[in-house]
Write a protein that holds these residues in place. Structure first.
Motif, mmCIF file in Angstrom:
data_model
loop_
_atom_site.group_PDB
_atom_site.id
_atom_site.type_symbol
_atom_site.label_atom_id
_atom_site.label_comp_id
_atom_site.label_asym_id
_atom_site.label_seq_id
_atom_site.Cartn_x
_atom_site.Cartn_y
_atom_site.Cartn_z
ATOM 1 N N GLY A 1 -37.844 -48.702 0.918
ATOM 2 C CA GLY A 1 -38.210 -47.761 1.976
ATOM 3 C C GLY A 1 -37.009 -47.266 2.749
ATOM 4 N N ALA A 2 -36.101 -48.175 3.076
ATOM 5 C CA ALA A 2 -34.889 -47.787 3.813
ATOM 6 C C ALA A 2 -34.017 -46.858 2.973
ATOM 7 N N MET A 3 -33.928 -47.128 1.683
ATOM 8 C CA MET A 3 -33.148 -46.276 0.795
ATOM 9 C C MET A 3 -33.736 -44.868 0.734
ATOM 10 N N LEU A 4 -35.063 -44.798 0.677
ATOM 11 C CA LEU A 4 -35.740 -43.499 0.645
ATOM 12 C C LEU A 4 -35.496 -42.718 1.922
ATOM 13 N N ARG A 5 -35.629 -43.387 3.051
ATOM 14 C CA ARG A 5 -35.464 -42.688 4.327
ATOM 15 C C ARG A 5 -34.029 -42.215 4.532
ATOM 16 N N LYS A 6 -33.076 -42.977 4.010
ATOM 17 C CA LYS A 6 -31.683 -42.540 4.058
ATOM 18 C C LYS A 6 -31.492 -41.263 3.242
ATOM 19 N N ALA A 7 -32.050 -41.242 2.022
ATOM 20 C CA ALA A 7 -31.931 -40.049 1.171
ATOM 21 C C ALA A 7 -32.619 -38.851 1.803
ATOM 22 N N ALA A 8 -33.753 -39.098 2.443
ATOM 23 C CA ALA A 8 -34.524 -38.006 3.042
ATOM 24 C C ALA A 8 -33.859 -37.424 4.281
ATOM 25 N N SER A 9 -32.875 -38.139 4.825
ATOM 26 C CA SER A 9 -32.192 -37.657 6.029
ATOM 27 C C SER A 9 -30.950 -36.831 5.698
ATOM 28 N N LEU A 10 -30.791 -36.440 4.453
ATOM 29 C CA LEU A 10 -29.597 -35.694 4.049
ATOM 30 C C LEU A 10 -29.433 -34.424 4.877
ATOM 31 N N GLU A 11 -28.203 -34.117 5.214
ATOM 32 C CA GLU A 11 -27.897 -32.917 5.997
ATOM 33 C C GLU A 11 -27.781 -31.698 5.083
ATOM 34 N N LYS A 12 -27.100 -31.889 3.950
ATOM 35 C CA LYS A 12 -26.958 -30.791 3.003
ATOM 36 C C LYS A 12 -26.768 -31.375 1.603
ATOM 37 N N GLY A 13 -26.954 -30.529 0.592
ATOM 38 C CA GLY A 13 -26.742 -30.954 -0.778
ATOM 39 C C GLY A 13 -27.944 -31.641 -1.380
#
Length: 307
Positions: free
Chosen positions: A133-145
């Protein structure tokens, strides 16, 4: 033609990203099982296959979900999942009239995405592991790219393969290479910024006549905006697109659930633990299935038995 079925759609405040679950295709590798039903509605142990990717989406905190499927199956999905409000999310449906490749999902879903960032997950993938879950939320918080994932496999030749540097920057991507440059396969889970629809529209069909996700990822690679996150040892990724894969996934789910007592891919539990629904709603959902272990599990959760 793209048809979008709206359920009085309301955008949730604070949404940072939208999710697409791709459940199209003909499932020919699972014939005759899938001759009359969508592959992603086939049972995997005690729940429909679609529950597993949907639970993954919900773990990111994303509440706006688009399920893309064939025209003959859309009503079956709507009967199963309705508008998602019973589990505190918003589900819409769109039709892909013929298989045109994974990247086509962003063209089909353009109106749904509406200029926001987006996540794509394949409807026949299971992901399971501590810290997911933490890994997913980190990916979902991407600023760009874009963010893709890497999963270490003994023989990566049947998969898309990613090569990367020590900072997680992608150096190369190859589709089913004879001589892979790494042992990291790319599973069916992707996160993109607002450029994804524009990039998808610029793709040309491959030799097999499809818009390839690898070509889409290369667009981000070309501008230096493609990152990879690695799943570590002990993490499980399963592709349920073949007979063996389907059986392996069912056995895996059964083993974990019976030994640990906690369910995998239980969308009602995820909704409760993410705060989308309360105990009363969880109990009500369990009560509707009280003759099954699944329903009793939800009722126990609501009563605090499995905290």
């Amino acid at each position: 033609m793209v048809e979008l079925f709206n359920f009085n759609y309301v955008k949730f405040r604070g949404d940072f990203m939208k999710a697409i679950i791709l459940s199209g295709g003909n499932g020919t590798r699972l014939y005759p099982i899938t001759k009359a039903i969508s592959k992603q509605l086939v049972p995997v142990y005690d729940k429909p296959m679609i529950y597993y990717p949907l639970s993954t989406v919900m773990l990111t905190g994303i509440k706006d979900v688009l399920i893309i499927t064939n025209p003959e199956y859309v009503e079956l999905y709507r009967n199963l999942l309705k508008d998602g409000s019973h589990i505190g999310i918003n589900i819409q449906y769109a039709i892909q009239t013929e298989p045109r490749g994974l990247a086509d999902a962003f063209i089909v879903g353009e109106r749904f995405i509406d200029g926001d960032k987006s996540m794509l997950i394949l409807g026949d993938n299971i992901f399971y592991g501590q810290g997911f879950g933490a890994m997913l939320r980190k990916a979902a918080s991407l600023e760009k790219g874009a963010v893709i994932f890497g999963y270490y496999v003994k023989d990566p030749r049947p998969y898309g393969v990613v090569e990367f540097d020590e900072q997680g920057n992608v150096i190369s991507i190859e589709e089913k290479p004879e001589r892979p440059k790494s042992n990291y396969a790319i599973p069916g889970l992707y996160f993109y910024d607002e450029k994804v629809v524009e990039f998808a529209k610029s793709l040309k069909p491959s030799a097999r006549g499809e818009l390839e996700i690898t070509d889409l990822n290369r667009k981000y690679l070309e501008i230096g905006e493609l990152k990879v996150e690695l799943f570590g040892r002990g993490f499980t990724w399963l592709d349920m697109g073949t007979y063996d894969g389907l059986l392996e996934a069912a056995n895996f789910v059964e083993t974990i659930q019976k030994r640990q007592g906690f369910y995998i891919g239980c969308i009602e539990e995820v909704a409760f633990r993410m705060g989308y629904i309360d105990r009363e709603q969880l109990y009500k959902l369990g009560k509707e299935m009280e003759k099954t272990d699944y329903g009793r599990y939800l009722m126990d959760l609501a009563n605090g038995v499995r905290e």
